[in-house]
Design a protein around this motif. Sequence first.
Motif, PDB file in Angstrom:
ATOM      1  N   TRP A   2     -23.770   2.963  20.874  1.00 43.59           N
ATOM      2  CA  TRP A   2     -23.312   4.329  20.656  1.00 43.59           C
ATOM      3  C   TRP A   2     -23.927   5.275  21.682  1.00 43.59           C
ATOM      4  O   TRP A   2     -24.389   6.368  21.370  1.00 43.59           O
ATOM      5  CB  TRP A   2     -23.562   4.791  19.216  1.00 43.59           C
ATOM      6  CG  TRP A   2     -22.606   4.136  18.275  1.00 43.59           C
ATOM      7  CD1 TRP A   2     -22.810   2.993  17.570  1.00 43.59           C
ATOM      8  CD2 TRP A   2     -21.266   4.555  17.961  1.00 43.59           C
ATOM      9  NE1 TRP A   2     -21.682   2.655  16.845  1.00 43.59           N
ATOM     10  CE2 TRP A   2     -20.724   3.594  17.053  1.00 43.59           C
ATOM     11  CE3 TRP A   2     -20.482   5.634  18.357  1.00 43.59           C
ATOM     12  CZ2 TRP A   2     -19.437   3.700  16.556  1.00 43.59           C
ATOM     13  CZ3 TRP A   2     -19.183   5.735  17.850  1.00 43.59           C
ATOM     14  CH2 TRP A   2     -18.682   4.773  16.956  1.00 43.59           C
ATOM     15  N   THR A   3     -23.891   4.823  22.913  1.00 40.60           N
ATOM     16  CA  THR A   3     -24.196   5.662  24.062  1.00 40.60           C
ATOM     17  C   THR A   3     -23.381   5.114  25.230  1.00 40.60           C
ATOM     18  O   THR A   3     -23.224   3.894  25.366  1.00 40.60           O
ATOM     19  CB  THR A   3     -25.701   5.659  24.393  1.00 40.60           C
ATOM     20  OG1 THR A   3     -25.951   6.555  25.481  1.00 40.60           O
ATOM     21  CG2 THR A   3     -26.191   4.271  24.781  1.00 40.60           C
ATOM     22  N   ILE A   4     -22.810   5.977  26.045  1.00 42.14           N
ATOM     23  CA  ILE A   4     -21.903   5.544  27.104  1.00 42.14           C
ATOM     24  C   ILE A   4     -22.665   4.743  28.142  1.00 42.14           C
ATOM     25  O   ILE A   4     -23.732   5.142  28.606  1.00 42.14           O
ATOM     26  CB  ILE A   4     -21.190   6.751  27.737  1.00 42.14           C
ATOM     27  CG1 ILE A   4     -20.274   7.406  26.697  1.00 42.14           C
ATOM     28  CG2 ILE A   4     -20.379   6.327  28.962  1.00 42.14           C
ATOM     29  CD1 ILE A   4     -19.571   8.651  27.183  1.00 42.14           C
ATOM     30  N   VAL A  22     -19.196  10.818  21.677  1.00 43.22           N
ATOM     31  CA  VAL A  22     -19.888   9.621  21.197  1.00 43.22           C
ATOM     32  C   VAL A  22     -21.169  10.045  20.488  1.00 43.22           C
ATOM     33  O   VAL A  22     -22.151  10.410  21.144  1.00 43.22           O
ATOM     34  CB  VAL A  22     -20.213   8.657  22.352  1.00 43.22           C
ATOM     35  CG1 VAL A  22     -20.954   7.428  21.828  1.00 43.22           C
ATOM     36  CG2 VAL A  22     -18.940   8.241  23.079  1.00 43.22           C
ATOM     37  N   PRO A  23     -21.199  10.011  19.170  1.00 39.59           N
ATOM     38  CA  PRO A  23     -22.406  10.411  18.441  1.00 39.59           C
ATOM     39  C   PRO A  23     -23.445   9.297  18.445  1.00 39.59           C
ATOM     40  O   PRO A  23     -23.099   8.124  18.362  1.00 39.59           O
ATOM     41  CB  PRO A  23     -21.889  10.668  17.022  1.00 39.59           C
ATOM     42  CG  PRO A  23     -20.726   9.732  16.891  1.00 39.59           C
ATOM     43  CD  PRO A  23     -20.102   9.634  18.261  1.00 39.59           C
ATOM     44  N   ARG A  82     -19.683  13.131  11.993  1.00 38.84           N
ATOM     45  CA  ARG A  82     -19.810  12.791  13.416  1.00 38.84           C
ATOM     46  C   ARG A  82     -18.864  11.658  13.802  1.00 38.84           C
ATOM     47  O   ARG A  82     -18.269  11.681  14.879  1.00 38.84           O
ATOM     48  CB  ARG A  82     -21.264  12.431  13.742  1.00 38.84           C
ATOM     49  CG  ARG A  82     -22.224  13.611  13.661  1.00 38.84           C
ATOM     50  CD  ARG A  82     -23.636  13.214  14.069  1.00 38.84           C
ATOM     51  NE  ARG A  82     -24.214  12.253  13.135  1.00 38.84           N
ATOM     52  CZ  ARG A  82     -24.875  12.579  12.039  1.00 38.84           C
ATOM     53  NH1 ARG A  82     -25.045  13.862  11.732  1.00 38.84           N
ATOM     54  NH2 ARG A  82     -25.389  11.657  11.233  1.00 38.84           N
ATOM     55  N   ARG A  83     -18.729  10.674  12.930  1.00 44.52           N
ATOM     56  CA  ARG A  83     -17.796   9.570  13.204  1.00 44.52           C
ATOM     57  C   ARG A  83     -16.360  10.090  13.224  1.00 44.52           C
ATOM     58  O   ARG A  83     -15.550   9.705  14.081  1.00 44.52           O
ATOM     59  CB  ARG A  83     -17.960   8.491  12.132  1.00 44.52           C
ATOM     60  CG  ARG A  83     -17.050   7.277  12.280  1.00 44.52           C
ATOM     61  CD  ARG A  83     -17.360   6.479  13.542  1.00 44.52           C
ATOM     62  NE  ARG A  83     -16.580   5.250  13.609  1.00 44.52           N
ATOM     63  CZ  ARG A  83     -17.014   4.063  13.180  1.00 44.52           C
ATOM     64  NH1 ARG A  83     -18.227   3.947  12.649  1.00 44.52           N
ATOM     65  NH2 ARG A  83     -16.264   2.999  13.295  1.00 44.52           N
ATOM     66  N   LEU A  84     -16.032  10.976  12.301  1.00 47.47           N
ATOM     67  CA  LEU A  84     -14.689  11.554  12.255  1.00 47.47           C
ATOM     68  C   LEU A  84     -14.399  12.351  13.519  1.00 47.47           C
ATOM     69  O   LEU A  84     -13.326  12.214  14.120  1.00 47.47           O
ATOM     70  CB  LEU A  84     -14.540  12.442  11.023  1.00 47.47           C
ATOM     71  CG  LEU A  84     -13.220  13.210  10.900  1.00 47.47           C
ATOM     72  CD1 LEU A  84     -12.044  12.251  10.829  1.00 47.47           C
ATOM     73  CD2 LEU A  84     -13.246  14.127   9.682  1.00 47.47           C
ATOM     74  N   SER A 114      -9.838   2.912  15.870  1.00 44.86           N
ATOM     75  CA  SER A 114     -10.119   4.046  15.018  1.00 44.86           C
ATOM     76  C   SER A 114      -8.870   4.531  14.283  1.00 44.86           C
ATOM     77  O   SER A 114      -7.837   4.747  14.896  1.00 44.86           O
ATOM     78  CB  SER A 114     -10.698   5.185  15.856  1.00 44.86           C
ATOM     79  OG  SER A 114      -9.785   5.575  16.866  1.00 44.86           O
ATOM     80  N   LEU A 115      -9.010   4.697  12.979  1.00 47.34           N
ATOM     81  CA  LEU A 115      -7.872   5.059  12.150  1.00 47.34           C
ATOM     82  C   LEU A 115      -7.298   6.414  12.516  1.00 47.34           C
ATOM     83  O   LEU A 115      -6.080   6.573  12.659  1.00 47.34           O
ATOM     84  CB  LEU A 115      -8.289   5.053  10.679  1.00 47.34           C
ATOM     85  CG  LEU A 115      -7.277   5.656   9.705  1.00 47.34           C
ATOM     86  CD1 LEU A 115      -5.990   4.854   9.706  1.00 47.34           C
ATOM     87  CD2 LEU A 115      -7.861   5.749   8.301  1.00 47.34           C
TER      88      LEU A 115
END
Length: 411
Positions: free
Chosen positions: A51-53, A78-79, A86-88, A115-116
């Motif tokens: 979860w980091t680029i 990207v949290p 944060r995910r949303l 992702s939905l």
Amino acid sequence: MRSPHAVVLLGLNYSPEPTGIAPYTSGLATGLADSGFEVEALVAHPHYPEWTIKEGYGQWLATEGSRGVRIRRYLHYVPRSPRGIRRLLSELSFGLRLICARWGDPEVVIAVSPSLFATAMATLRLRLTRSRSKLIVWVQDIYTLGLSETGEGSGLVGRLTRWVEAWTLRAADSVVVIHSRFADYVVDEFGVEPKHVTVIRNWSHLPTMETVDAADARKALGWPADVTLAVHTGNMGVKQGLENVVDAARLADERHASVHFILVGDGGERKKLQNYAEGVSRLTFQAPLSNSAYHLALSAADVFLVNEKPGVSAMAVPSKLTSYFHAGRPIVAATDPNGIAASEITESRSGVVVPAGDPSALLNAVLEMDSTAGRTVLYGRNGQEYRNKVLGEGVAINCWLRLLESLTPRR
């Protein structure tokens, strides 16, 4: 102008991410390209499971090509802790990039969920523009189940997610799911027509590599020798419930057991787990590995672990299982005995299942594997046979080709 056999693939995760959904998304794209389709992948920059680029990425828009696939990467939020709002917001930011992007006029759009919410936004774009493109939603995880099983979605959040998921799947021309239980769920709970649902299993995506001696692999990785190594790979998130593995290692310390647990990978819960594991000597956290080092890890293990949080049973099929089957080692799964992961272990005859959230049962099962060498060899062989017969990449790609042919017959 519409290209004769053009496919646009929309997905948050793509190679070079080493784990999770990315190997399947990129594998499908290259498989279709190899079969003569013109494939374009609209994806995010690699960021999972850390979860980091990834270094070298992060441009607003980057284009590249790989194995016949045109790849466009879009920067999105990207949290570091991918939970809740944060995910949303992460998914919505990617969805916004998708609906503003140029897709051309492909015959088929394949949207990967997760992702939905990005998939829902892409679906809305297709339907509002009355596009002639056929839409396939590829369901890797079921969000509604995930929220209920992890306890993160209640009340309005749960109802909204369920409505979005049901609408998105019903709006698709075809829904591809990775397990028969997913098929039952989307039909029974979301009202998707059975004729629109296809089961295509995820495949073992690791290339065949030369066998490495376990002792040599451990030495190369700096892992302990002369003990039973129990290895868990992949994401360290909420649904994995890896506190159970930490507790098993703590119990092994108390018993002075000849075992060592290795947690390979990263994820939103890793820092919390490391704090929880302070003082535990029979546990090592291993950062994500390169492809060659990951092969060493598979060779070094005596036992592989699947661990799920109590209550998690039907929301996902652990992608790590395809790698475990490939490696030919026994598996201990701490999970709901009636869940999908347990059914995979039982059907493949590749290991044993113990209750979720019971560290003593987990530790005992690992130690018992070490004391029954003949049975562990059989478990490993069974897993490899299951991988070859049921989870072959060629089998999956052929299923995709038949589905695409049924939706857009070649002229």
